[in-house]
Scaffold this motif. Structure first.
Motif, PDB file in Angstrom:
ATOM      1  N   PHE A 120       7.396  -9.983   1.236  1.00  0.00           N
ATOM      2  CA  PHE A 120       8.855  -9.898   0.353  1.00  0.00           C
ATOM      3  C   PHE A 120       9.613  -8.692   0.713  1.00  0.00           C
ATOM      4  N   ARG A 121      10.841  -8.068   0.554  1.00  0.00           N
ATOM      5  CA  ARG A 121      11.102  -6.863   0.708  1.00  0.00           C
ATOM      6  C   ARG A 121       9.776  -5.495   0.495  1.00  0.00           C
ATOM      7  N   GLY A 122      10.853  -4.890   0.976  1.00  0.00           N
ATOM      8  CA  GLY A 122       9.850  -3.842   0.844  1.00  0.00           C
ATOM      9  C   GLY A 122       8.518  -4.395   1.342  1.00  0.00           C
ATOM     10  N   SER A 123       8.078  -4.837   1.999  1.00  0.00           N
ATOM     11  CA  SER A 123       6.763  -5.586   2.781  1.00  0.00           C
ATOM     12  C   SER A 123       7.343  -5.884   3.818  1.00  0.00           C
ATOM     13  N   GLY A 124       5.769  -5.535   4.970  1.00  0.00           N
ATOM     14  CA  GLY A 124       5.332  -5.986   6.132  1.00  0.00           C
ATOM     15  C   GLY A 124       7.133  -5.888   7.181  1.00  0.00           C
ATOM     16  N   VAL A 132       7.050 -29.270   4.029  1.00  0.00           N
ATOM     17  CA  VAL A 132       6.239 -28.068   3.955  1.00  0.00           C
ATOM     18  C   VAL A 132       6.231 -27.016   2.726  1.00  0.00           C
ATOM     19  N   VAL A 133       5.318 -26.140   2.865  1.00  0.00           N
ATOM     20  CA  VAL A 133       4.454 -24.870   1.752  1.00  0.00           C
ATOM     21  C   VAL A 133       5.419 -23.736   1.856  1.00  0.00           C
ATOM     22  N   LEU A 134       5.226 -23.615   1.201  1.00  0.00           N
ATOM     23  CA  LEU A 134       5.949 -22.088   1.081  1.00  0.00           C
ATOM     24  C   LEU A 134       5.281 -21.131   0.333  1.00  0.00           C
ATOM     25  N   MET A 135       4.513 -19.786   1.563  1.00  0.00           N
ATOM     26  CA  MET A 135       3.196 -19.114   0.979  1.00  0.00           C
ATOM     27  C   MET A 135       4.245 -17.595   0.907  1.00  0.00           C
ATOM     28  N   LEU A 136       3.735 -16.936  -0.374  1.00  0.00           N
ATOM     29  CA  LEU A 136       4.159 -15.915  -1.348  1.00  0.00           C
ATOM     30  C   LEU A 136       2.708 -15.093  -1.116  1.00  0.00           C
ATOM     31  N   HIS A 137       2.715 -13.974  -0.487  1.00  0.00           N
ATOM     32  CA  HIS A 137       1.330 -12.742  -0.252  1.00  0.00           C
ATOM     33  C   HIS A 137       1.429 -11.877  -2.072  1.00  0.00           C
ATOM     34  N   GLY A 138       0.309 -11.077  -1.923  1.00  0.00           N
ATOM     35  CA  GLY A 138      -0.231 -10.847  -2.982  1.00  0.00           C
ATOM     36  C   GLY A 138       0.536  -9.587  -2.918  1.00  0.00           C
ATOM     37  N   PHE A 139       0.198  -8.094  -3.998  1.00  0.00           N
ATOM     38  CA  PHE A 139       0.823  -6.870  -4.038  1.00  0.00           C
ATOM     39  C   PHE A 139      -0.159  -6.200  -3.145  1.00  0.00           C
ATOM     40  N   THR A 140       1.066  -5.252  -2.311  1.00  0.00           N
ATOM     41  CA  THR A 140       0.359  -4.374  -0.955  1.00  0.00           C
ATOM     42  C   THR A 140       0.080  -5.516   0.061  1.00  0.00           C
ATOM     43  N   GLY A 141       0.574  -6.600  -0.363  1.00  0.00           N
ATOM     44  CA  GLY A 141       0.181  -7.868   1.265  1.00  0.00           C
ATOM     45  C   GLY A 141       1.424  -7.786   1.909  1.00  0.00           C
ATOM     46  N   THR A 142       0.729  -8.128   3.440  1.00  0.00           N
ATOM     47  CA  THR A 142       2.024  -8.934   3.746  1.00  0.00           C
ATOM     48  C   THR A 142       1.992 -10.553   4.217  1.00  0.00           C
ATOM     49  N   ARG A 143       2.972 -11.250   5.427  1.00  0.00           N
ATOM     50  CA  ARG A 143       3.000 -12.783   5.440  1.00  0.00           C
ATOM     51  C   ARG A 143       1.836 -13.115   6.120  1.00  0.00           C
ATOM     52  N   ASN A 144       0.837 -11.974   6.386  1.00  0.00           N
ATOM     53  CA  ASN A 144      -0.453 -12.566   6.594  1.00  0.00           C
ATOM     54  C   ASN A 144      -1.538 -12.742   5.714  1.00  0.00           C
ATOM     55  N   GLU A 145      -1.617 -12.038   4.479  1.00  0.00           N
ATOM     56  CA  GLU A 145      -1.992 -12.146   3.499  1.00  0.00           C
ATOM     57  C   GLU A 145      -3.849 -10.697   3.934  1.00  0.00           C
ATOM     58  N   TRP A 146      -4.188 -10.866   3.148  1.00  0.00           N
ATOM     59  CA  TRP A 146      -5.884 -10.001   3.002  1.00  0.00           C
ATOM     60  C   TRP A 146      -6.577 -10.733   4.318  1.00  0.00           C
ATOM     61  N   ALA A 147      -6.712  -9.591   5.082  1.00  0.00           N
ATOM     62  CA  ALA A 147      -7.359  -9.711   6.463  1.00  0.00           C
ATOM     63  C   ALA A 147      -8.776  -9.052   6.707  1.00  0.00           C
ATOM     64  N   SER A 148     -10.104  -9.556   7.123  1.00  0.00           N
ATOM     65  CA  SER A 148     -11.292  -9.099   7.109  1.00  0.00           C
ATOM     66  C   SER A 148     -11.745  -9.091   8.807  1.00  0.00           C
ATOM     67  N   ASP A 149     -12.533  -8.674   8.246  1.00  0.00           N
ATOM     68  CA  ASP A 149     -13.873  -9.298  10.497  1.00  0.00           C
ATOM     69  C   ASP A 149     -13.826 -10.479   9.820  1.00  0.00           C
ATOM     70  N   ALA A 150     -14.548 -10.955   8.796  1.00  0.00           N
ATOM     71  CA  ALA A 150     -14.372 -12.323   8.940  1.00  0.00           C
ATOM     72  C   ALA A 150     -13.207 -13.583   8.859  1.00  0.00           C
ATOM     73  N   VAL A 151     -12.442 -12.826   7.867  1.00  0.00           N
ATOM     74  CA  VAL A 151     -10.787 -13.474   8.470  1.00  0.00           C
ATOM     75  C   VAL A 151      -9.702 -12.780   8.701  1.00  0.00           C
ATOM     76  N   ASP A 175      11.486  -0.233  -4.479  1.00  0.00           N
ATOM     77  CA  ASP A 175      12.314  -1.091  -5.229  1.00  0.00           C
ATOM     78  C   ASP A 175      11.721  -2.213  -5.082  1.00  0.00           C
ATOM     79  N   MET A 176      10.960  -2.201  -5.121  1.00  0.00           N
ATOM     80  CA  MET A 176      10.661  -3.894  -5.303  1.00  0.00           C
ATOM     81  C   MET A 176       9.981  -3.914  -7.008  1.00  0.00           C
ATOM     82  N   THR A 177      10.087  -4.610  -7.446  1.00  0.00           N
ATOM     83  CA  THR A 177       9.615  -5.449  -8.538  1.00  0.00           C
ATOM     84  C   THR A 177       8.995  -6.938  -9.082  1.00  0.00           C
ATOM     85  N   VAL A 178       8.629  -7.005 -10.071  1.00  0.00           N
ATOM     86  CA  VAL A 178       8.025  -8.727 -10.060  1.00  0.00           C
ATOM     87  C   VAL A 178       9.533 -10.052 -10.088  1.00  0.00           C
TER      88      VAL A 178
END
Length: 298
Positions: free
Chosen positions: A97-101, A54-73, A109-112
């Motif tokens: 992450f807490r505070g997101s999604g 299993v792999v744990l997937m961690l999103h970026g700043f202001t993202g959510t668990r599906n990560e960055w989306a676009s018309d192509a993705v 309240d989110m920090t690194v």
């Protein structure tokens, strides 16, 4: 220190990936708590595979668990990758992450450090899930989630089979100065417990943050964190990334601090791996990540 670095240049063509989810994988919403706050995630399990890695997937700043989306993705970077992994026998958990999604908490309240705490708790959660192999857990992170991954890899008491970083934050103060500007970094760092609305340079969007967030940009140093992880590492970067740059120079600098098997994969694309234009490089990245996870899953 022995290094095993392979720089993969841009190649023509598109790797065809199967992304059909319903018939071949089971997706479910899961949750666990950190400091009495709920963290929500999506787990995808391959069909007919007993105790898969299993792999744990961690999103970026202001993202959510599906990560960055676009018309192509449309499904997001992680939403696109998870079913591909499942089709090939690898389970995944992508979290907000807490505070997101859908997770509890306020974004300001989110920090690194809170994201590191969330990710460590997610690893503990995965080690208790009976459907997956707790001895074959990997981790991947995108952007700020990549910086978080360097810290989690070094601090976790749970051995990881491999770590994958997609355009990770390498020099966090420099990256966020690019995002917010020098004035905002100074004022934000001095804001203490008060909310500071840092305005994102490229679109003028105000983002509520507190002083502690800015402080942790300086206190969490990915190069120092990755020295404590000696397992297999894949670092995937876009050489036209204007947030984490210059590349691949920055990536090579980070790898200098990692003592273990490693690969550097680079393509001439931006921070989102070209997803705003098409899915070509994204699909190549997912395929490369899959191959790396498979190579280090036993």
């Amino acid at each position: 220190m022995t290094k095993r670095i392979s720089l993969v240049a841009a190649i023509a063509g598109m790797v065809m990936l199967c992304t059909a989810l319903p018939a071949r994988a089971a997706e479910k919403i899961v949750s666990f708590t950190v400091n009495s706050q709920k963290i929500v995630g999506t787990m995808v399990l391959p069909d007919g595979v007993s105790k898969p890695p299993v792999v744990l997937m961690l999103h970026g700043f202001t993202g959510t668990r599906n990560e960055w989306a676009s018309d192509a993705v449309k499904e997001g970077l992680f939403g696109r990758a998870a079913p591909v992994f499942a089709e090939n026998g690898i389970a995944s958990l992508r979290i907000d992450f807490r505070g997101s999604g859908d997770s509890d908490g306020k974004f300001e309240d989110m920090t690194v450090e809170t994201e590191i705490e969330d990710a460590l708790a997610a690893l503990d959660y995965l080690s208790s899930v009976p459907e997956v192999d707790k001895d074959r857990i990997s981790m991947m992170g995108m952007s700020l989630g990549g910086a978080v991954s360097t810290a989690v890899a070094g601090r976790s008491t749970l051995p990881l089979k491999s770590v994958v970083l997609w355009n990770p934050g390498i020099n966090l103060p420099a990256a966020f100065t690019t995002i917010f500007g020098e004035k905002a970094m100074i004022e934000g760092s001095a804001s203490g417990d008060q909310i500071y609305n840092a305005v994102r340079v490229f679109d003028g969007k105000p983002i509520p943050l507190k002083g502690r967030f800015f402080e942790t940009l300086f206190s969490v140093v990915p190069a120092a964190e990755i020295t404590k992880y000696r397992g297999p590492l894949l670092l995937a970067v876009g050489t036209e990334d204007q947030i984490v740059y210059p590349q691949p120079v920055s990536a090579k600098a980070l790898l200098n601090y990692h003592d273990g098997p490693e690969e550097l994969w680079a393509e001439p694309v931006d921070h989102g791996f070209g997803l705003m234009q098409d899915s070509k490089t994204v699909d190549k990245l997912i395929q490369k990540t899959l191959e790396f996870l498979q190579a280090h899953s036993n």
